[in-house]
Write an enzyme that holds these catalytic residues in place. Structure first.
Site, mmCIF file in Angstrom:
data_model
loop_
_atom_site.group_PDB
_atom_site.id
_atom_site.type_symbol
_atom_site.label_atom_id
_atom_site.label_comp_id
_atom_site.label_asym_id
_atom_site.label_seq_id
_atom_site.Cartn_x
_atom_site.Cartn_y
_atom_site.Cartn_z
ATOM 1 N N LYS A 55 0.899 -1.172 -0.034
ATOM 2 C CA LYS A 55 -0.117 -0.008 0.114
ATOM 3 C C LYS A 55 0.806 1.396 -0.002
ATOM 4 O O LYS A 55 0.547 2.220 -0.679
ATOM 5 C CB LYS A 55 -0.911 -0.031 1.161
ATOM 6 C CG LYS A 55 -1.936 -0.964 0.945
ATOM 7 C CD LYS A 55 -2.826 -1.368 2.463
ATOM 8 C CE LYS A 55 -3.818 -2.531 2.148
ATOM 9 N NZ LYS A 55 -4.291 -2.916 3.628
ATOM 10 N N GLN A 99 -4.135 -1.866 9.694
ATOM 11 C CA GLN A 99 -4.038 -3.139 8.968
ATOM 12 C C GLN A 99 -4.884 -4.359 9.734
ATOM 13 O O GLN A 99 -4.376 -4.306 10.867
ATOM 14 C CB GLN A 99 -2.671 -3.249 8.838
ATOM 15 C CG GLN A 99 -2.322 -4.538 8.069
ATOM 16 C CD GLN A 99 -3.014 -4.582 6.493
ATOM 17 O OE1 GLN A 99 -2.694 -3.542 6.023
ATOM 18 N NE2 GLN A 99 -3.556 -5.584 6.119
ATOM 19 N N ASP A 122 -11.072 2.253 4.210
ATOM 20 C CA ASP A 122 -11.749 0.710 3.962
ATOM 21 C C ASP A 122 -13.084 0.950 3.795
ATOM 22 O O ASP A 122 -13.732 -0.155 3.405
ATOM 23 C CB ASP A 122 -11.345 -0.082 5.193
ATOM 24 C CG ASP A 122 -9.905 -0.543 5.287
ATOM 25 O OD1 ASP A 122 -9.435 -0.793 4.022
ATOM 26 O OD2 ASP A 122 -9.306 -0.739 6.224
#
Ligand SMILES: NC(=O)c1ccc[n+]([C@@H]2O[C@H](COP(=O)([O-])OP(=O)(O)OC[C@H]3O[C@@H](n4cnc5c(N)ncnc54)[C@H](OP(=O)(O)O)[C@@H]3O)[C@@H](O)[C@H]2O)c1
Length: 291
Positions: A55, A99, A122
């Protein structure tokens, strides 16, 4: 019998989304706004550290800054929430992710709820799920949004068609059902969701024009569960070590009209959507507080 289904790779979809994102980043930077996607990692899990590196590399390629906080495996919930608060209150940070998974002694859901919903790249914060449910704009959950983009990119009509989703999990089946039932040209489907409460679920999947496997049960979708010529999207996967075990058995390619490949289907689109959410967060913030 040879495989006959057309393959639906995710890579070109992701490339198209990332190209749009890169253009949006350039436009923001020309106005003096540098989009920023912050990441938090707790502990030393190799796979999680690898995902963060991917990422961060992608962020740098697109022109984002990507401040990172790495907390030790024994960090407390308060340590994690302090790190979230720091990024939440930093106006230079537009997007933020923790994460997944976090070490077992930590509460991931509580951490997710701590994230400023407008920075939730997200798209999983309960407020954003609520926005999705009532049709308000906001960050979309990445995998469902990636599936809609994948279908649109490969010019598979969804509107008016029968979509059956196997699985009602919070990250995938449930938000995907909300998304594909919305009144938009790339959605607008007749959506049915089946799960363990529907023991005769093959009755539904066999009539699906578009079947999405979102159960996380290796090989649960067999050729006899697929309507001949249907579009099959394999999103559910489980890992045995590094080995990927998809929900959709490979033999389904002999029955389906189009199908995602075993590897490189939905996955690449999920990551692309993360960056789309992040640049949109930066756009919204820069309108709210012009540079
Ligand atoms: N490709 C990607 O980028 C991506 C991203 C996110 C998630 N995923 C994958 O998607 C899958 C689902 O994720 P999730 O978080 O939504 O999982 P989840 O919360 O565990 O949901 C799984 C769903 O499948 C249903 N199910 C399980 N076994 C079944 C069976 N034998 N018969 C009928 N239904 C069954 C469950 O039914 P009940 O509700 O009745 O228990 C549940 O609704 C996982 O494999 C995950 O790895 C992939």
């Amino acid at each position: 019998m040879p495989a006959t289904a057309r393959l639906l790779p995710g890579a070109p979809v992701a490339e198209a989304v990332l190209a749009e994102t890169a253009a949006a980043v350039s436009a923001l930077r020309e106005r003096g706004v540098t989009p920023s996607l912050a990441t938090i990692l707790v502990g030393d899990d190799d796979a999680s550290a690898g995902y963060i590196r991917i990422k961060q590399r992608q962020a740098a390629d697109l022109g984002f800054t990507s401040p990172h906080e790495h907390l030790p495996a024994n960090a407390s919930q308060a340590d994690l929430e302090r790190a979230i608060d720091r990024f939440n209150t930093d106006p230079a940070v537009h997007g933020l992710l923790v994460q997944y998974p976090v070490p077992a002694h930590l509460d991931y859901d509580a951490a997710l709820q701590r994230i400023d919903p407008d920075k939730d790249v997200d798209g999983m914060h309960p407020l954003n799920m609520g926005r999705l449910a009532v049709g308000l704009p906001g960050p979309l959950p990445c995998t469902p949004a990636g599936i809609e983009a994948l279908l649109a990119y490969h010019q598979i009509p969804v509107a008016g068609r029968e979509v059956v989703i196997l699985g009602r999990g919070a990250t995938l089946g449930r938000p995907l059902a909300l998304l594909l039932a919305q009144k938009r040209p790339t959605a607008n489907a007749a959506v049915t969701v089946v799960h363990t409460g529907v023991p005769d679920w093959p009755r539904y999947t066999r009539r699906a024009e578009i079947l999405v496997a979102a159960a996380g049960v290796p090989g649960i979708i067999q050729p006899e569960h697929v309507r001949p010529g249907a579009v099959v999207i394999g999103a559910g996967v489980r890992y045995a070590g590094r080995r990927l075990l998809p929900d959709v058995d490979e033999a389904c390619a002999e029955v389906a009209g189009a199908i995602t490949p075993r590897v490189g289907g939905v996955g690449p689109t999920t990551v692309a959507m993360l960056f789309r959410n992040a640049v949109r967060a930066a756009q919204r913030a820069s309108v709210a507080a012009p540079a």
